[in-house]
Design a protein around this motif. Structure first.
Motif, short mmCIF file in Angstrom:
data_model
loop_
_atom_site.label_atom_id
_atom_site.label_comp_id
_atom_site.label_asym_id
_atom_site.label_seq_id
_atom_site.Cartn_x
_atom_site.Cartn_y
_atom_site.Cartn_z
N LEU B 82 -26.87 4.87 -46.01
CA LEU B 82 -26.31 3.65 -45.42
C LEU B 82 -24.89 3.90 -44.93
CD1 LEU B 82 -27.49 0.92 -47.97
CD2 LEU B 82 -28.36 1.33 -45.68
N GLY B 83 -24.09 4.59 -45.76
CA GLY B 83 -22.69 4.85 -45.38
C GLY B 83 -22.59 5.69 -44.12
N ALA B 84 -23.30 6.82 -44.11
CA ALA B 84 -23.20 7.72 -42.97
C ALA B 84 -23.73 7.07 -41.70
CB ALA B 84 -23.96 9.02 -43.25
N MET B 85 -24.86 6.36 -41.85
CA MET B 85 -25.47 5.79 -40.65
C MET B 85 -24.69 4.57 -40.16
SD MET B 85 -27.62 7.94 -39.86
CE MET B 85 -28.62 7.24 -38.55
N HIS B 86 -24.08 3.83 -41.09
CA HIS B 86 -23.22 2.72 -40.64
C HIS B 86 -22.11 3.26 -39.73
CE1 HIS B 86 -20.27 -0.53 -40.70
NE2 HIS B 86 -19.37 0.33 -41.18
N GLY B 87 -21.41 4.30 -40.20
CA GLY B 87 -20.31 4.84 -39.40
C GLY B 87 -20.80 5.34 -38.05
N THR B 88 -21.87 6.14 -38.09
CA THR B 88 -22.40 6.71 -36.85
C THR B 88 -22.85 5.61 -35.88
OG1 THR B 88 -23.20 8.55 -38.17
CG2 THR B 88 -24.06 8.36 -35.94
N ILE B 89 -23.60 4.66 -36.41
CA ILE B 89 -24.15 3.62 -35.55
C ILE B 89 -23.04 2.76 -34.96
CG2 ILE B 89 -25.49 1.48 -35.59
CD1 ILE B 89 -27.44 2.95 -37.46
N MET B 90 -22.10 2.35 -35.81
CA MET B 90 -21.02 1.49 -35.31
C MET B 90 -20.23 2.19 -34.20
SD MET B 90 -21.30 -1.31 -36.56
CE MET B 90 -20.90 -2.67 -37.58
N VAL B 91 -19.88 3.43 -34.42
CA VAL B 91 -19.03 4.12 -33.44
C VAL B 91 -19.82 4.50 -32.19
CG1 VAL B 91 -17.64 6.17 -32.99
CG2 VAL B 91 -17.46 5.01 -35.19
N PHE B 92 -20.90 5.27 -32.39
CA PHE B 92 -21.55 5.90 -31.24
C PHE B 92 -22.64 5.05 -30.61
CE2 PHE B 92 -19.98 9.54 -33.79
CZ PHE B 92 -19.09 10.06 -32.87
N LEU B 93 -23.30 4.21 -31.43
CA LEU B 93 -24.40 3.42 -30.89
C LEU B 93 -24.00 1.97 -30.63
CD1 LEU B 93 -25.88 5.91 -32.04
CD2 LEU B 93 -27.74 4.42 -32.68
N GLY B 94 -22.84 1.56 -31.18
CA GLY B 94 -22.45 0.17 -31.06
C GLY B 94 -21.25 -0.02 -30.16
N VAL B 95 -20.07 0.33 -30.68
CA VAL B 95 -18.85 -0.03 -29.96
C VAL B 95 -18.73 0.69 -28.62
CG1 VAL B 95 -16.35 0.03 -30.02
CG2 VAL B 95 -17.60 -0.68 -32.03
N VAL B 96 -18.93 2.00 -28.58
CA VAL B 96 -18.76 2.70 -27.31
C VAL B 96 -19.75 2.19 -26.25
CG1 VAL B 96 -18.73 4.93 -26.14
CG2 VAL B 96 -17.73 4.70 -28.39
N PRO B 97 -21.05 2.06 -26.58
CA PRO B 97 -21.96 1.52 -25.58
C PRO B 97 -21.57 0.12 -25.10
CG PRO B 97 -23.20 2.58 -27.31
CD PRO B 97 -21.77 2.57 -27.77
N VAL B 98 -21.08 -0.74 -25.98
CA VAL B 98 -20.70 -2.07 -25.53
C VAL B 98 -19.43 -2.00 -24.69
CG1 VAL B 98 -19.92 -4.36 -26.25
CG2 VAL B 98 -21.82 -3.27 -27.44
N ALA B 99 -18.42 -1.28 -25.20
CA ALA B 99 -17.11 -1.30 -24.54
C ALA B 99 -17.12 -0.54 -23.22
CB ALA B 99 -16.05 -0.70 -25.48
N VAL B 100 -17.75 0.63 -23.22
CA VAL B 100 -17.74 1.46 -22.00
C VAL B 100 -19.01 1.21 -21.20
CG1 VAL B 100 -17.57 3.80 -21.11
CG2 VAL B 100 -16.33 3.16 -23.18
N GLY B 101 -20.16 1.46 -21.83
CA GLY B 101 -21.43 1.29 -21.13
C GLY B 101 -21.64 -0.14 -20.67
N GLY B 102 -21.32 -1.10 -21.52
CA GLY B 102 -21.56 -2.50 -21.17
C GLY B 102 -20.49 -3.05 -20.24
N PHE B 103 -19.28 -3.25 -20.79
CA PHE B 103 -18.23 -3.86 -19.98
C PHE B 103 -17.80 -2.95 -18.84
CE2 PHE B 103 -17.68 -6.38 -23.88
CZ PHE B 103 -17.85 -7.62 -23.31
N GLY B 104 -17.68 -1.65 -19.12
CA GLY B 104 -17.26 -0.74 -18.06
C GLY B 104 -18.22 -0.78 -16.89
N ASN B 105 -19.50 -0.69 -17.20
CA ASN B 105 -20.51 -0.69 -16.16
C ASN B 105 -20.61 -2.00 -15.41
OD1 ASN B 105 -22.45 1.23 -15.24
ND2 ASN B 105 -22.91 1.61 -17.39
N PHE B 106 -20.56 -3.07 -16.14
CA PHE B 106 -20.76 -4.37 -15.48
C PHE B 106 -19.52 -4.77 -14.70
CE2 PHE B 106 -20.77 -8.90 -14.99
CZ PHE B 106 -22.08 -9.17 -14.64
N VAL B 107 -18.36 -4.66 -15.34
CA VAL B 107 -17.16 -5.26 -14.77
C VAL B 107 -16.42 -4.34 -13.80
CG1 VAL B 107 -14.90 -6.25 -15.32
CG2 VAL B 107 -16.87 -6.73 -16.79
#
Ligand code: HEM
Ligand code: CU
Ligand code: CU
Lengths: 249, 576
Positions: B82-107
């Protein structure tokens, strides 16, 4: 135990810990000052310039000089903190190792999930160790054929040291990375396989404390606990005699 | 460039394998938000064990297989997954995709007046590489031995000898890395090549600048991690020993690897990525906050130039601070002095950015809209996160604080109430652009105030625990005497975390409900100046009916004598 550990920093019984605690305290005082000042200003601005009271914004605000002063202030403060407080302690801990004559030398060999402590014994020389000889009865792989090994004392999860004497510990690890953590000694140092890292400290009070592991080293990491006992020199010698190999007695 | 006729594309080409930056942006955003939720739920489960070590998890505990929980009692194996996957998921699968992939791409393409990204097919490929990487990561929970459990940092030798989940982690990371690399090249090319006529670099919205620098960070920092991942993969599957020294004795048996490698090499390569990565997590957030502050104060951003220079300066310096994560690996005085100095220096532009944002409020006419509330909350939260980084950057203070909860508190203040709040702000702000409808103001406010309280309820106590010396990554903190006095805080934090989970319900309802029921609004509901607001909502394929021409800087709000309190960037010269 409660008397050692409360809600603030754990008690400090080391000779160098004072410097570490001081830098933590100074830093937090400065952070609190900066944050509170800044936060009060933020709330004031939000209140004063809310749309209801201030319906028309000002297009060209004058240039503020004060922030530059704060920024330069922060930079100067950081420079002082580094040069006067941080660097000296690091030099003290890493470059001013106590001489082998004055210090008690030990080896600390970490493994999943235990601390092996190796004292060189009366001759002051560590016996030869070999990874090929390591087994459950001889976790350090001490070569019994080596004359220097005859008087060596080895313990598991028991580190006894005398008070008021520099301790020079050589940290290493057998399997994965661990971190040798003595909260009351303000000591934390990784033990890396393939490397021997010296770390030294000196206790100024006696007591029963803990060795913790501070680096995730596997499923048992959370219970990789050792006992760290600081004794008066007499008691330490007595303990040492008791643990010396039988042949010597 | 992309084919502009979209009407006759079949459904799957239009909404699934789309090359339209807006569709891809929304795909990224929704996938990323779901992963944020998933990573968060992992933490909600883990927090039970921290608050009540060894007690069975009520209600749902018995639903887990025996490899994870026995009689509802969590096993260390599962805790560390849980600990390792929380960190990995939050950073690489969550925040970066939303911040760069999501907002970057759309806006970003909308803000620069472009019809699409420079390489639409590459863009689609980025998303699908990310998707495959994510599937591999999730699949790893179901392989023998479970998912990766050596922390999101995956330090060898521990990670080298871990179960097969770690191999999945490495392969998953390889997909994520290549996805980000393709994305970053695309962003850089687009920003350089596809700006509308008149949109010079000093007229770029701050958000675009932030994305521009972020893309360089991704482009330059990820390749070393890619190399490192391949090396670790080879160590695991081909028995090389890049990271394995000679003479390892694991589980009482002499390891058969040839040896000669160095475990610290991985740490250098990992942190060479992972430190810039934290700026990848924070710069887009700052970009969002800048846009929202300008619009909701109805005045230009104060110190636009200082902001842009600070962001560039942070970008460059972020490549020379990595070893501040490694002070305790046996580092000598010279090295530690160097990394302490660079770390202190990089704190200055962050101070500049924060100060500039606050000064930007001065003289404004501040509207407390929901996006603005989140953007304003970002400021003190990022402030706490940034300030608490300073003691960690002083190697001597780090002796006590390293690998304690103080570190967890520090970077969560940066990424959770910091970045996550900025991402929420962005969702509320650009939602009407993407859908043509507003999100509910009332639900938004409830979401904000509850999240604000509980975020602090989780992360503030971490500093106290850290100072008391409590280590991170402990399955059962009560094993050590020095952890006992602050253990009640773990209960406070866990309850806050669960309540924070409940506080996201208004957001979820609001997000999905408003897609269908939200109030319909015109193209520019916030009365903002940047180009995206001149496009229709939602923008059609190709974005703008006619190519916009830019005549002024990004934030011409409240210009004296103008008849409205904002002048769009594309309004003709002399428009008032
Ligand atoms: C908002 C809800 C969140 C909560 C309640 C939360 C809670 C926690 C806790 C308690 C830990 C320590 C686990 C341990 O001691 O083993 C942790 C670790 C971590 N978190 Fe979060 N977190 C949240 C959000 C985030 C976000 C948004 C990010 C990143 C963008 C993040 C990244 C990490 C990382 C990298 C670690 C270290 C994992 C490791 O030990 O390998 N977290 N989190
Ligand atoms: Cu450990
Ligand atoms: Cu860093």
């Amino acid at each position: 135990m409660e008397k050692y550990y409360g809600w603030g920093l754990p008690i400090d019984i080391s000779t160098h810990g004072y410097g570490i605690d001081r830098i933590i305290h100074i830093m937090h005082a400065a952070m609190a000052l900066l944050f509170i000042g800044w936060f009060v200003f933020l709330i004031y601005v939000l209140f004063r310039f809310r749309a209801r009271k201030h319906p028309v914004a000002i297009h060209d605000v004058k240039h503020f000089k004060f922030p530059t002063i704060v920024e330069v202030g922060v930079a100067v403060f950081e420079a002082i903190l580094l040069a006067a407080f941080s660097f000296p302690i690091w030099v003290h801990l890493h470059d001013q190792l106590p001489s082998k004559e004055k210090a008690l030398e030990v080896r600390v060999v970490a493994e999943q999930f235990a601390w092996n402590i190796h004292y060189p014994g009366r001759d002051g020389v560590f016996g030869r160790t070999d990874a090929k000889m390591m087994d459950a009865a001889n976790p350090l792989g001490l070569d019994k054929a080596d004359p220097a090994a005859a008087d060596d004392v080895t313990t598991i999860n028991q580190m006894h040291v005398p008070v008021d004497k520099p301790i020079l510990a050589h940290l290493s690890a057998k399997d994965v990375i661990h971190s040798f953590y003595l909260p009351v000694m303000r000591i934390k140092q990784d033990a890396v396989p393939g490397q021997s890292i010296p770390v030294w400290f000196q206790a100024k009070a006696t007591g029963d404390f803990e060795i913790a592991c501070a680096q995730l080293c596997g499923l048992g990491h959370y219970r990789m606990k050792g006992y760290f006992v600081v004794d008066t020199p007499d008691k330490f010698d007595a303990w040492f005699l008791e643990n010396e190999p039988k042949l010597l007695k | 460039m992309s084919e502009h006729a979209s009407h006759d594309l079949p459904f799957w080409r239009k909404y699934i394998f789309s090359t339209d930056h807006k569709v891809i942006g929304i795909q990224y955003l929704i996938t990323g938000l779901l992963f944020l939720l998933f990573g968060f739920i992992l933490m909600l489960i883990l927090r039970w064990q921290l608050a009540y070590p060894g007690q069975p998890l009520p209600f749902i505990g018995h639903l887990f297989p025996e490899s994870q929980m026995i009689g509802g009692i969590m096993l260390p194996e599962f805790y560390y997954q849980l600990g390792a996957m929380h960190g990995t998921i939050m950073v690489f699968l969550g925040v970066v995709p939303v911040a760069v992939g999501g907002f970057g791409n759309f806006v970003m393409p909308l803000q620069i007046g472009a019809p699409d990204m420079a390489f639409p097919k590459l863009n689609m490929m980025s998303y699908w590489l990310y998707f495959i990487g994510a599937v591999i990561m999730i699949a790893s929970f179901f392989v023998p031995g479970g998912a990766a459990q050596s922390g999101w940092t995956s330090y060898p030798p521990l990670s080298n000898i871990a179960s097969v989940g770690q191999t999945f982690w490495l392969v998953g990371m390889a997909f994520m890395i290549n996805s980000s690399l393709l994305g970053s090249i695309n962003f850089i090319t687009t920003i350089i090549q596809l700006r509308a006529p008149g949109l010079t670099f000093n007229r770029l919205p701050f958000f675009v600048w932030a994305q521009f620098v972020t893309s360089f960070l991704l482009l330059l920092a990820f390749p070393p991690l890619m190399a490192a991942s391949v090396m670790q993969l080879m160590d695991r599957v081909a028995h090389t020993s890049f990271f394995m020294p000679t003479g390892l004795v694991v589980n009482g048996a002499l390891s058969s690897v040839s040896g000669g490698g160095s475990p610290l090499l991985w740490q250098h390569l990992f942190w060479f990525l992972a430190h810039p990565e934290v700026y990848v997590l924070i710069l887009p957030a700052m970009g969002i906050v800048g846009e929202i502050i300008a619009c909701n104060t109805r005045k230009p951003l104060y110190g636009y130039k200082a902001l842009v220079y600070s962001v560039i300066y942070i970008g460059v310096l972020s490549f020379v601070v990595w070893a501040h994560h490694m002070f305790l690996t046996g580092m000598g005085t010279t090295m530690s002095a160097f990394f302490q100095v660079t770390t202190m220096i990089i704190s200055i532009p962050s101070v500049v950015i924060l100060t500039t944002f606050v000064l930007s409020l001065w003289g404004g006419s501040i509207r407390f809209s929901v996006p603005m509330l989140f953007a304003l909350a970002f400021l003190p939260m990022f402030g706490v996160g940034g300030l608490t980084g300073l003691p960690l950057g002083l190697a001597t203070a780090d002796i006590h604080l390293h690998d304690t909860y103080y570190v967890i508190g520090h970077f969560h203040y940066v990424v959770a109430p910091g970045t996550l709040f900025a991402l929420f702000a962005g969702v509320y702000y650009w939602f009407p652009k993407a859908t043509g409808r507003m999100m509910s103001d009332k639900l938004g406010r409830i979401h904000f105030f509850l999240s604000f309280i509980f975020m602090n309820g989780i992360f503030l106590p971490m500093f106290i625990m850290g100072l008391a010396g409590v280590s991170r990554r402990l399955y059962d903190p009560t094993q050590f005497a020095h952890n006992l006095s602050t253990q009640p805080l773990n209960v406070v934090m866990s309850i806050s975390a669960w309540l924070l989970g409940l506080s996201q319900i208004p957001f979820i309802i609001n997000f999905f409900g408003s897609i269908f029921r939200g109030k319909k609004v015109d193209n520019n509901p916030w009365k903002a100046t940047t180009l995206e607001w001149t496009a229709p909502s939602p923008p059609p394929h190709g974005n703008f009916a006619t190519e916009p021409h830019v005549h002024r800087g990004p934030y011409e709000y409240s210009v004296p004598g103008a008849k409205q309190d904002f002048i769009p960037q594309s309004a003709p010269e002399g428009a008032r």
